[in-house]
Design a protein around this motif. Structure first.
Motif, PDB file in Angstrom:
ATOM      1  N   GLU A 171      61.863  99.858  -0.176  1.00  0.00           N
ATOM      2  CA  GLU A 171      61.613 100.824  -1.240  1.00  0.00           C
ATOM      3  C   GLU A 171      61.423 100.140  -2.589  1.00  0.00           C
ATOM      4  O   GLU A 171      61.349 100.811  -3.618  1.00  0.00           O
ATOM      5  N   ASP A 172      61.350  98.818  -2.612  1.00  0.00           N
ATOM      6  CA  ASP A 172      61.206  98.062  -3.856  1.00  0.00           C
ATOM      7  C   ASP A 172      59.950  97.204  -3.793  1.00  0.00           C
ATOM      8  O   ASP A 172      59.540  96.749  -2.717  1.00  0.00           O
ATOM      9  N   PHE A 180      68.437  87.474  -4.212  1.00  0.00           N
ATOM     10  CA  PHE A 180      68.107  88.657  -3.418  1.00  0.00           C
ATOM     11  C   PHE A 180      68.261  89.909  -4.279  1.00  0.00           C
ATOM     12  O   PHE A 180      69.062  89.944  -5.217  1.00  0.00           O
ATOM     13  N   TYR A 181      67.495  90.928  -3.955  1.00  0.00           N
ATOM     14  CA  TYR A 181      67.591  92.199  -4.674  1.00  0.00           C
ATOM     15  C   TYR A 181      67.107  93.299  -3.740  1.00  0.00           C
ATOM     16  O   TYR A 181      66.699  93.046  -2.594  1.00  0.00           O
ATOM     17  N   GLY A 182      67.124  94.547  -4.222  1.00  0.00           N
ATOM     18  CA  GLY A 182      66.625  95.671  -3.438  1.00  0.00           C
ATOM     19  C   GLY A 182      67.678  96.741  -3.236  1.00  0.00           C
ATOM     20  O   GLY A 182      68.886  96.479  -3.303  1.00  0.00           O
ATOM     21  N   GLU A 203      76.079  94.065   3.371  1.00  0.00           N
ATOM     22  CA  GLU A 203      75.551  93.290   2.259  1.00  0.00           C
ATOM     23  C   GLU A 203      74.269  93.930   1.765  1.00  0.00           C
ATOM     24  O   GLU A 203      73.691  94.800   2.448  1.00  0.00           O
ATOM     25  N   LYS A 204      73.799  93.497   0.586  1.00  0.00           N
ATOM     26  CA  LYS A 204      72.617  94.073  -0.034  1.00  0.00           C
ATOM     27  C   LYS A 204      71.512  93.036  -0.248  1.00  0.00           C
ATOM     28  O   LYS A 204      70.734  93.141  -1.189  1.00  0.00           O
ATOM     29  N   ASN A 205      71.418  92.046   0.625  1.00  0.00           N
ATOM     30  CA  ASN A 205      70.343  91.054   0.531  1.00  0.00           C
ATOM     31  C   ASN A 205      69.081  91.620   1.186  1.00  0.00           C
ATOM     32  O   ASN A 205      68.619  91.140   2.220  1.00  0.00           O
ATOM     33  N   ILE A 206      68.531  92.657   0.543  1.00  0.00           N
ATOM     34  CA  ILE A 206      67.404  93.376   1.124  1.00  0.00           C
ATOM     35  C   ILE A 206      66.153  92.505   1.163  1.00  0.00           C
ATOM     36  O   ILE A 206      65.538  92.322   2.212  1.00  0.00           O
ATOM     37  N   MET A 207      65.770  91.950   0.006  1.00  0.00           N
ATOM     38  CA  MET A 207      64.558  91.147  -0.041  1.00  0.00           C
ATOM     39  C   MET A 207      64.676  90.069  -1.111  1.00  0.00           C
ATOM     40  O   MET A 207      65.494  90.162  -2.029  1.00  0.00           O
ATOM     41  N   THR A 257      73.063  91.984   6.335  1.00  0.00           N
ATOM     42  CA  THR A 257      72.385  93.066   5.631  1.00  0.00           C
ATOM     43  C   THR A 257      71.775  94.068   6.595  1.00  0.00           C
ATOM     44  O   THR A 257      71.871  95.280   6.378  1.00  0.00           O
ATOM     45  N   TYR A 258      71.165  93.574   7.670  1.00  0.00           N
ATOM     46  CA  TYR A 258      70.511  94.445   8.637  1.00  0.00           C
ATOM     47  C   TYR A 258      71.275  94.431   9.967  1.00  0.00           C
ATOM     48  O   TYR A 258      72.035  93.507  10.260  1.00  0.00           O
ATOM     49  N   GLN A 259      71.043  95.446  10.766  1.00  0.00           N
ATOM     50  CA  GLN A 259      71.744  95.587  12.040  1.00  0.00           C
ATOM     51  C   GLN A 259      71.402  94.435  12.987  1.00  0.00           C
ATOM     52  O   GLN A 259      70.392  93.751  12.837  1.00  0.00           O
TER      53      GLN A 259
END
Length: 341
Positions: A171-172, A180-182, A203-207, A257-259
């Motif tokens: 979404e970013d 990392f951000y997002g 965690e929030k290491n989206i991208m 961050t992801y499953q």
């Protein structure tokens, strides 16, 4: 069958005309990646080299109702809503025009082979069944009428033999940062089997997006240059180098961050590096996001233009400036000078 029910409710809204027109075939999307995903989840097909070249139509494999239900809930929960949505669309249609009889004829059907992009109609439908946000309707519409070419931001294609496909939905937008951000994102495997990996919430290491800028500064520990999703710096779940020529996929054990789940067949625990043959970037934010992006770009262009302009009046009289005196001395240091005060 579920896609036809979704198509029957959506087709009139996207076409503005009669649905199920006579003589117009219903183009069925290729959903072999979904079938393989269900078979792999149930253990009917091994999630390794056995998925390559698998012919779904002549395989003769099957899964139990319990196994199929478990796969639907974990992978494509939207599949269970197709019937209820179809009934709701039928009621809406009858309320608008009770005298009009609408029906869907599937007697003239064919499989669609006209997909020109990596994000095929079948893959778009799979994603619409997996995500639970505003983009679900966008992908559902794309599965019926195909992707809008105006949304394609970048594409690179190379013909080759055996390939696997992965995708990222965020979404970013891309921002040049060294961290990392997002806010939210999804990872998915699109070929040869389908698998959607949602955020874990740990965690929030989206991208991650980091490239060199024109103004280079010294870095004691230079950060990696490229795009990344999940994991941490140096141990990214997916890492794409700055030239978009190579991708590295790591095991989910390095990512919080992801499953959990593999993105490619027979992935294993070691990092897997491969050449990038096809690459697509789609912008699905709609007209509102496009206008915001144009305003931001226009503002950046103005700032860039202002930085390039030099106001000579701000420097005073060049003839009386210390800079000119120093330049003259450098050009002829032996020339006698008198400083006037």
């Amino acid at each position: 069958m579920c896609w036809v029910m979704a198509w029957s409710g959506l087709a009139p809204r996207v076409s503005g005309g009669e649905e199920g027109g006579k003589g117009e075939p219903v183009l069925l999307p290729d959903v072999s990646h979904l079938v393989l995903s269900a078979l792999v989840s149930a253990g009917a097909v091994a999630d390794d080299e056995g998925v390559w070249g698998w012919e779904v139509s002549g395989a003769g494999k099957g899964v139990s109702v319990q196994e199929f239900t478990s796969w639907v809930i974990s992978t494509v929960p939207g599949l269970g809503n197709c019937l209820s949505r179809y009934v709701q669309d039928r009621f809406r249609s009858s309320e608008v025009d009770p005298a009009k009889e609408s029906s869907v004829s599937t007697g003239n059907t064919t499989f669609d082979t006209s997909d020109a992009y990596l994000l095929t109609r079948g893959r778009a439908w799979s994603i619409s069944l997996s995500v639970r946000n505003t983009l679900s309707e966008k992908f559902l519409s794309a599965s019926v009428i195909g992707m809008d070419t105006e949304d394609l931001l970048y594409s690179e294609n190379v013909d080759a033999g055996r390939k696997w496909g992965i995708g990222v939905l965020t979404e970013d937008g891309f921002e040049n940062k060294d961290t990392f951000y997002g806010s939210s994102g999804f990872l998915c495997a699109t070929y040869p089997i389908f698998r959607m990996l949602l955020p874990s919430g740990k965690e929030k290491n989206i991208m991650y997006c980091h490239l060199h800028t024109q103004l280079k500064t010294y870095e004691a520990t230079p950060k990696p240059l490229g795009l990344a999703f999940g994991g941490s710096i140096g141990n990214e779940r997916i890492f794409i180098d700055e030239d978009f020529s190579k991708v590295t996929v790591r095991h989910h054990a390095v990512d919080k961050t992801y499953q959990n789940g593999s993105l490619i067949p027979n992935q294993g625990y070691l990092p897997v590096a491969a050449s990038i043959l096809d690459f697509e970037v789609w912008g699905l934010g709609g007209q509102t996001t496009k206008r915001q992006q144009d305003i931001f770009k226009k503002r950046e262009d103005i700032f860039s233009g202002q930085r390039r302009k030099i106001d000579l009046a701000a420097f005073g009289n060049w003839e009386d400036s210390p800079e000119k005196m120093m330049m003259d001395m450098v050009s002829d240091p032996n020339k006698a000078r008198r400083e006037e005060r």
